[in-house]
Design a protein around this motif. Structure first.
Motif, PDB file in Angstrom:
ATOM      1  N   GLU A  99       0.713  -1.259   0.038  1.00 37.08           N
ATOM      2  CA  GLU A  99      -0.042   0.045   0.058  1.00 37.08           C
ATOM      3  C   GLU A  99       0.872   1.172   0.135  1.00 37.08           C
ATOM      4  N   LEU A 100       1.797   1.099   0.497  1.00 40.70           N
ATOM      5  CA  LEU A 100       2.746   2.461   0.678  1.00 40.70           C
ATOM      6  C   LEU A 100       3.502   2.582  -0.888  1.00 40.70           C
ATOM      7  N   THR A 101       4.002   1.552  -1.174  1.00 37.51           N
ATOM      8  CA  THR A 101       4.555   1.383  -2.694  1.00 37.51           C
ATOM      9  C   THR A 101       3.354   2.073  -3.706  1.00 37.51           C
ATOM     10  N   MET A 102       2.045   1.802  -3.534  1.00 39.05           N
ATOM     11  CA  MET A 102       1.033   2.255  -4.398  1.00 39.05           C
ATOM     12  C   MET A 102       0.590   3.514  -3.888  1.00 39.05           C
ATOM     13  N   ALA A 103       0.783   3.999  -2.600  1.00 40.55           N
ATOM     14  CA  ALA A 103       0.560   5.269  -2.241  1.00 40.55           C
ATOM     15  C   ALA A 103       1.417   6.225  -2.841  1.00 40.55           C
ATOM     16  N   GLU A 104       2.698   5.939  -2.711  1.00 42.06           N
ATOM     17  CA  GLU A 104       3.755   6.440  -3.468  1.00 42.06           C
ATOM     18  C   GLU A 104       3.433   6.784  -4.887  1.00 42.06           C
ATOM     19  N   GLN A 105       3.173   5.821  -5.673  1.00 42.90           N
ATOM     20  CA  GLN A 105       2.836   5.737  -6.998  1.00 42.90           C
ATOM     21  C   GLN A 105       1.679   6.548  -7.462  1.00 42.90           C
ATOM     22  N   ARG A 106       0.610   6.282  -6.549  1.00 42.52           N
ATOM     23  CA  ARG A 106      -0.536   7.069  -6.782  1.00 42.52           C
ATOM     24  C   ARG A 106      -0.313   8.876  -6.725  1.00 42.52           C
ATOM     25  N   GLU A 107       0.432   9.092  -5.594  1.00 41.87           N
ATOM     26  CA  GLU A 107       0.874  10.429  -5.730  1.00 41.87           C
ATOM     27  C   GLU A 107       1.693  10.903  -6.839  1.00 41.87           C
ATOM     28  N   ARG A 108       2.434   9.921  -7.382  1.00 44.15           N
ATOM     29  CA  ARG A 108       3.487  10.214  -8.463  1.00 44.15           C
ATOM     30  C   ARG A 108       2.357  10.270  -9.466  1.00 44.15           C
ATOM     31  N   ARG A 109       1.381   9.435  -9.645  1.00 43.07           N
ATOM     32  CA  ARG A 109       0.634   9.639 -10.833  1.00 43.07           C
ATOM     33  C   ARG A 109      -0.381  10.674 -10.827  1.00 43.07           C
ATOM     34  N   ARG A 110      -0.719  10.966  -9.783  1.00 41.00           N
ATOM     35  CA  ARG A 110      -1.593  12.239  -9.454  1.00 41.00           C
ATOM     36  C   ARG A 110      -0.838  13.600  -9.740  1.00 41.00           C
ATOM     37  N   MET A 111       0.118  13.797  -9.427  1.00 41.53           N
ATOM     38  CA  MET A 111       0.962  14.800 -10.095  1.00 41.53           C
ATOM     39  C   MET A 111       1.172  14.713 -11.614  1.00 41.53           C
ATOM     40  N   ALA A 112       1.393  13.545 -12.167  1.00 42.87           N
ATOM     41  CA  ALA A 112       1.725  13.447 -13.343  1.00 42.87           C
ATOM     42  C   ALA A 112       0.483  13.770 -14.083  1.00 42.87           C
TER      43      ALA A 112
END
Length: 586
Positions: free
Chosen positions: A209-222
């Motif tokens: 979930e931490l990995t996906m949370a990081e990626q979701r935030e990256r994806r949101r910013m992208a």
């Protein structure tokens, strides 16, 4: 020594027997008879003495045997191990004190009681099966006895069969050891182990979930940059294109500088958006994602990365895919920073339910034992320590083989599916869900045989307005309709059947690739030109496979877009390639 016979009758019988023996031997002289009689009497006395001595030895042995027997039973009764003798009918014949205390907890069982009554009901079948095994095959076993207050007693049984002198079966001798305390400790340990495994699984889920949370935030910013900043910049560029047509000569340099700055800003925003969250990672598989990563490392860090993959499809859970992608990217960063080499290799295979990725280089290498301390002290974000810990939590592995001047090989393994993290299901709207009223952005088609009928499919209003304004200035092009997502595009294309569709890729409800596939299968005469802010190499393949005639980057100039529209709007099914500066040609 004077000896007296205890049994006078026996003595007389012996005397008569002796006389008969003498008579049978024939006549004897008086002296001979007397001598023979004396000899027999002497023998009798000797036998008498021997009998007395044997009787004394027998009495002594009997006393010793009795003492040994008493010692044995004292030891038997005082032994800490419970001993029970059971006959062939299963009845208790003898117990020692330890067994009496143990059986007292099972219902005050006494001798001549059925031993099976002491065995816990759930284990009686196992107990009888255990007794029916031969001694050679029978070892010890653990089971429960009845206990007080419904608390079973755990014991270890050791049984031996008992036979009589004629080798007839008589029963069993049981040695019983109370292991309740140990069993309780084992159960407590198992419970603790279960709790530890539960916590480990929880940590694994949290790690994912931490990995996906990081990626979701990256994806949101992208996506924020892609859907807003880049679209605004693209719209500004289109408006500059329109304004430049009416610009006086002395203002042309300023317009050109502004135009170039917008292009540079678009390129910087596109690169940052792509680095934060590569679209290929979510829209395609790991092989394509690693291919993009190799191109990106070459372009941005001058590192040649060779990709070796033995399969085309790797059905990996999204969270695992993100973790492996980030891990490999971190390892390639380390190659560039520390290995003093300009090449690396990434190989991916599967081993059962596990996926294996090997990242290797022929660089300077290092001592792996020095890694943990230095990595823990300097690790920030997704460093090697983080990679290793997250993989281990998922029951994967992280192994390093390296030595100075001999290169480095890092092997990662992870389960392809964990079930620990599932993406929330989102309902995807179908074309049938889009009514004619929802295609509100379409414009009435102006019938003109000399104009190319173009339909715009773009979810960003600024970009759509800019393209409409730019196309409306063209005398040979007519904007026949507009849609804001793929589902609306399919419904509108069925209705107005334009010559050209300018199709954005990243849209809500239905993306441009799926919409292109449906429209091309139903209306193959319509030419579809894909548009996106992303790099051409990342999206062109999917669009061309779906049936698009061409793919252009939104950062391309208006002249390139107009040339593509005119090329594909006038010629037949197989137009000549349109040469562009920033996009993929058909």
């Amino acid at each position: 020594m004077t000896l007296k016979l205890k049994n006078e009758a026996a003595f007389e019988a012996l005397r008569k027997q002796a006389e008969q023996v003498i008579d049978q031997r024939g006549a004897k002289t008086a002296d001979g008879v007397e001598l023979e009689m004396l000899r027999l009497l002497n023998e009798i006395e000797v036998y008498q003495v021997e009998l007395e001595l044997q009787n004394q030895e027998l009495n002594r042995s009997t006393k010793e045997l009795e003492a040994a027997r008493n010692d044995y039973f004292e030891l038997y009764d005082s032994a800490p191990v419970a001993f029970v003798t059971v006959n062939s009918q299963g009845m208790i014949e003898r117990v020692n004190k330890a067994a009496a205390r143990l059986l007292a907890q099972s219902g005050n069982l006494l001798e001549e009681s059925l031993f099976a009554r002491a065995v816990h009901p759930a284990d009686q079948g196992a107990f009888f099966s255990y007794l029916n095994v031969t001694d050679k095959k029978r070892s010890s076993c653990e089971m429960r006895l009845r206990g007080k207050e419904d608390q079973p007693l755990w014991v270890r049984f050791m049984a031996r069969s008992v036979f009589d002198a004629q080798k007839g079966f008589k029963g069993w001798r049981l040695a019983i050891i109370d292991v309740t305390e140990r069993k309780q400790q084992e159960l407590s340990l198992q419970k603790a182990q279960g709790e530890l495994e539960r916590r480990a699984a929880q940590l694994a889920r949290l790690s994912l979930e931490l990995t996906m949370a990081e990626q979701r935030e990256r994806r949101r910013m992208a996506e924020m940059m892609h859907d807003h900043l880049q679209q605004l910049l693209a719209g500004a560029r289109l408006n500059l294109d329109i304004a430049s047509a009416e610009t006086v000569a002395d203002q042309a340099p300023a317009f050109k500088n502004a135009y170039d700055l917008i292009l540079q800003s678009m390129e910087a925003a596109r690169m940052l958006s792509t680095e934060l969250s590569p679209p290929v990672l979510f829209r395609q598989g790991l092989p394509e994602a690693f291919g993009w990563l190799a191109r990106w490392m070459k372009k941005t860090h001058a590192l040649d990365v060779e990709i070796q993959i033995d399969e085309e499809d790797y059905p990996v859970e999204e969270a695992i895919k993100v973790l492996l992608f980030q891990s490999v990217r971190e390892l390639l960063f380390n190659v560039k920073k520390h290995a003093r080499t300009d090449s690396a290799r990434v190989a991916m295979t599967t081993e059962g339910a596990m996926i294996k990725v090997v990242v290797s280089d022929n660089g300077s290498g290092f001592e792996p034992q020095h890694l943990e301390q230095s990595d823990c002290e300097t690790d920030k974000g997704f460093g090697l320590f983080s990679v290793r810990e997250r993989l281990v939590l998922l029951k994967g592995t992280f192994e390093i083989e390296s030595s100075p001047d001999s290169g480095t090989t890092v092997t990662l393994t992870a389960p392809m599916h964990t079930g620990a993290f599932t993406q929330p299901q989102r309902r995807v709207e179908t074309v049938e869900d889009v009514s004619q009223e929802r295609c509100a952005m379409r414009r009435p088609r102006r019938e003109s045989a000399n104009k190319i009928q173009v339909m715009l499919v773009e979810d960003h209003l600024v970009m759509r307005n800019g393209m409409r304004a730019m196309l409306s200035m063209q005398t040979d092009i007519d904007v026949a309709g507009e849609a804001s997502n793929g589902a609306e595009a399919v419904a509108l294309a069925r209705q107005i059947k334009p010559d050209i569709i300018l199709m954005d890729i990243n849209m809500p409800v239905m993306n441009g690739v799926d919409a292109t596939r449906i429209i091309h299968s139903e209306l193959p005469d319509i030419r579809i030109i894909g548009l996106s802010m992303y790099e051409a190499a990342d999206q062109a393949g999917a669009m061309k496979q779906a049936g698009a005639a061409a793919y252009l980057s939104k950062s391309s100039s208006s002249d390139i877009l107009l040339a593509a529209i005119r090329q594909y709007g006038k010629v037949g099914r197989n137009p000549k390639p349109v040469k562009t500066a920033g996009g993929v040609r058909a």
